[in-house]
Design a protein around this motif. Structure first.
Motif, PDB file in Angstrom:
ATOM      1  N   ALA A 188      32.065  18.569  -3.434  1.00 43.24           N
ATOM      2  CA  ALA A 188      32.113  19.453  -4.890  1.00 43.24           C
ATOM      3  C   ALA A 188      33.384  19.570  -5.701  1.00 43.24           C
ATOM      4  O   ALA A 188      33.453  19.587  -6.934  1.00 43.24           O
ATOM      5  CB  ALA A 188      31.829  21.026  -4.174  1.00 43.24           C
ATOM      6  N   TRP A 189      34.529  19.090  -4.935  1.00 44.17           N
ATOM      7  CA  TRP A 189      35.796  18.773  -5.131  1.00 44.17           C
ATOM      8  C   TRP A 189      35.813  17.607  -6.279  1.00 44.17           C
ATOM      9  O   TRP A 189      36.111  17.870  -7.695  1.00 44.17           O
ATOM     10  CB  TRP A 189      36.852  18.847  -4.405  1.00 44.17           C
ATOM     11  N   HIS A 190      35.263  16.734  -6.181  1.00 49.98           N
ATOM     12  CA  HIS A 190      34.900  15.469  -6.964  1.00 49.98           C
ATOM     13  C   HIS A 190      34.068  15.768  -8.153  1.00 49.98           C
ATOM     14  O   HIS A 190      34.347  15.335  -9.244  1.00 49.98           O
ATOM     15  CB  HIS A 190      34.519  14.238  -6.352  1.00 49.98           C
ATOM     16  N   THR A 203      31.468   8.581 -16.341  1.00 54.17           N
ATOM     17  CA  THR A 203      31.591   9.955 -15.884  1.00 54.17           C
ATOM     18  C   THR A 203      30.223  10.589 -15.654  1.00 54.17           C
ATOM     19  O   THR A 203      30.113  11.416 -14.755  1.00 54.17           O
ATOM     20  CB  THR A 203      32.794  10.642 -16.851  1.00 54.17           C
ATOM     21  N   ILE A 204      29.391  10.617 -16.710  1.00 50.69           N
ATOM     22  CA  ILE A 204      28.201  11.257 -16.493  1.00 50.69           C
ATOM     23  C   ILE A 204      27.257  10.728 -15.486  1.00 50.69           C
ATOM     24  O   ILE A 204      26.504  11.555 -14.633  1.00 50.69           O
ATOM     25  CB  ILE A 204      27.381  11.259 -17.838  1.00 50.69           C
ATOM     26  N   LEU A 205      27.530   9.688 -15.206  1.00 46.72           N
ATOM     27  CA  LEU A 205      26.635   8.865 -13.984  1.00 46.72           C
ATOM     28  C   LEU A 205      27.252   9.327 -12.684  1.00 46.72           C
ATOM     29  O   LEU A 205      26.671   9.833 -11.534  1.00 46.72           O
ATOM     30  CB  LEU A 205      26.870   7.490 -14.099  1.00 46.72           C
ATOM     31  N   ALA A 206      28.658   9.452 -12.810  1.00 48.82           N
ATOM     32  CA  ALA A 206      29.316   9.885 -11.599  1.00 48.82           C
ATOM     33  C   ALA A 206      28.853  11.733 -11.170  1.00 48.82           C
ATOM     34  O   ALA A 206      28.791  12.034 -10.011  1.00 48.82           O
ATOM     35  CB  ALA A 206      30.964   9.786 -11.550  1.00 48.82           C
ATOM     36  N   ILE A 207      28.749  12.268 -12.288  1.00 52.19           N
ATOM     37  CA  ILE A 207      28.430  13.498 -12.227  1.00 52.19           C
ATOM     38  C   ILE A 207      26.977  13.719 -11.673  1.00 52.19           C
ATOM     39  O   ILE A 207      26.742  14.640 -10.560  1.00 52.19           O
ATOM     40  CB  ILE A 207      28.522  14.436 -13.572  1.00 52.19           C
ATOM     41  N   SER A 215      34.914  10.516   2.165  1.00 48.91           N
ATOM     42  CA  SER A 215      34.488  11.800   1.310  1.00 48.91           C
ATOM     43  C   SER A 215      35.761  12.310   0.449  1.00 48.91           C
ATOM     44  O   SER A 215      35.894  12.156  -0.768  1.00 48.91           O
ATOM     45  CB  SER A 215      33.788  12.737   1.738  1.00 48.91           C
ATOM     46  N   ARG A 216      36.924  12.361   1.142  1.00 55.72           N
ATOM     47  CA  ARG A 216      38.047  12.976   0.607  1.00 55.72           C
ATOM     48  C   ARG A 216      38.510  11.766  -0.340  1.00 55.72           C
ATOM     49  O   ARG A 216      39.116  12.187  -1.552  1.00 55.72           O
ATOM     50  CB  ARG A 216      38.976  12.947   1.811  1.00 55.72           C
ATOM     51  N   GLU A 217      38.549  10.233  -0.084  1.00 55.96           N
ATOM     52  CA  GLU A 217      39.041   9.367  -0.828  1.00 55.96           C
ATOM     53  C   GLU A 217      38.127   8.865  -1.922  1.00 55.96           C
ATOM     54  O   GLU A 217      38.199   8.340  -2.905  1.00 55.96           O
ATOM     55  CB  GLU A 217      39.393   8.025  -0.096  1.00 55.96           C
ATOM     56  N   ASN A 218      36.776   9.457  -1.695  1.00 59.09           N
ATOM     57  CA  ASN A 218      35.730   9.049  -2.875  1.00 59.09           C
ATOM     58  C   ASN A 218      35.584   7.477  -2.685  1.00 59.09           C
ATOM     59  O   ASN A 218      35.539   6.922  -3.806  1.00 59.09           O
ATOM     60  CB  ASN A 218      36.036   9.545  -4.222  1.00 59.09           C
ATOM     61  N   THR A 219      35.635   6.943  -1.582  1.00 60.29           N
ATOM     62  CA  THR A 219      35.376   5.723  -1.272  1.00 60.29           C
ATOM     63  C   THR A 219      34.228   5.135  -0.552  1.00 60.29           C
ATOM     64  O   THR A 219      34.007   4.012   0.253  1.00 60.29           O
ATOM     65  CB  THR A 219      36.663   5.026  -0.725  1.00 60.29           C
ATOM     66  N   HIS A 220      33.013   6.142  -0.521  1.00 57.61           N
ATOM     67  CA  HIS A 220      32.002   5.642   0.312  1.00 57.61           C
ATOM     68  C   HIS A 220      31.194   4.436  -0.706  1.00 57.61           C
ATOM     69  O   HIS A 220      31.533   4.386  -1.873  1.00 57.61           O
ATOM     70  CB  HIS A 220      30.951   6.884   0.001  1.00 57.61           C
ATOM     71  N   ILE A 221      30.671   3.721   0.188  1.00 59.97           N
ATOM     72  CA  ILE A 221      29.885   2.410  -0.607  1.00 59.97           C
ATOM     73  C   ILE A 221      28.863   2.984  -1.376  1.00 59.97           C
ATOM     74  O   ILE A 221      27.955   3.718  -1.079  1.00 59.97           O
ATOM     75  CB  ILE A 221      29.343   1.317   0.735  1.00 59.97           C
ATOM     76  N   ARG A 222      28.611   2.525  -2.569  1.00 58.14           N
ATOM     77  CA  ARG A 222      27.688   2.863  -3.374  1.00 58.14           C
ATOM     78  C   ARG A 222      27.147   1.553  -4.124  1.00 58.14           C
ATOM     79  O   ARG A 222      27.780   0.465  -4.047  1.00 58.14           O
ATOM     80  CB  ARG A 222      28.569   3.526  -4.687  1.00 58.14           C
ATOM     81  N   ALA A 223      25.780   1.674  -4.399  1.00 62.10           N
ATOM     82  CA  ALA A 223      25.316   0.742  -5.216  1.00 62.10           C
ATOM     83  C   ALA A 223      24.681   1.144  -6.575  1.00 62.10           C
ATOM     84  O   ALA A 223      23.774   1.455  -6.931  1.00 62.10           O
ATOM     85  CB  ALA A 223      23.912   0.208  -4.144  1.00 62.10           C
TER      86      ALA A 223
END
Length: 157
Positions: free
Chosen positions: A141-143, A80-84, A58-66
């Protein structure tokens, strides 16, 4: 500083778990003398290792995503909108899980269970879930804030 602390903590926990398992294998299979309670004591660093690994991701924002939608999005603004949207959904689900973790921690404190062989209070491993989810939600929340700032101002350092 946080990177260094996370690296040292995770390395220490990995080494502790690996040494415990190595010791168990040697005593059980080489010397034919199982060490009673070793599995019980290894539960604590193993759980904390798992939780701190999730916190670190979570800190590194490196969770596996699909993120299949990223394939179809062409602009950086759309990404960026998708990330939000992803961070908001993660916060909603995570805060829901945080409520469950809080209830479970209150239960663990009230009941104060002990391990079956060594009578070690299990609260010290049960509380890992609350600590982990809390820190993961703070990083999420930080990300989210960083993505919002990126959307508003462009690139954020």
């Amino acid at each position: 500083m946080m990177d260094r602390f996370a690296a040292v903590l995770l390395t220490g926990l990995i080494c502790l778990v690996a040494l415990g398992q190595f010791f168990q294998v040697i005593t059980r299979y080489v010397f034919q003398i199982p060490v009673m309670g070793l599995e019980e004591t290894m539960l604590y660093p193993t759980i904390w290792l798992y939780i701190f690994g999730a916190i670190n991701a979570s800190r590194e924002n490196t969770h596996i995503r699909a993120n299949v939608l990223e394939i179809f999005l062409t602009s950086e603004r759309a990404h960026t909108i998708l990330a939000i949207v992803g961070e908001i959904i993660s916060l909603i689900v995570g805060l829901w899980i945080l409520g469950w973790a809080w209830d479970y921690t209150k239960y663990a404190w009230r009941v104060w269970r002990e391990s079956p062989t060594l009578y070690i209070p299990t609260f010290y491993s049960d509380v890992a879930l609350l600590v982990g989810v809390t820190l993961m939600m703070l990083y999420t929340a930080w990300h989210l804030i960083r993505h919002l700032l990126t959307l508003k101002y462009g690139t954020v350092a």
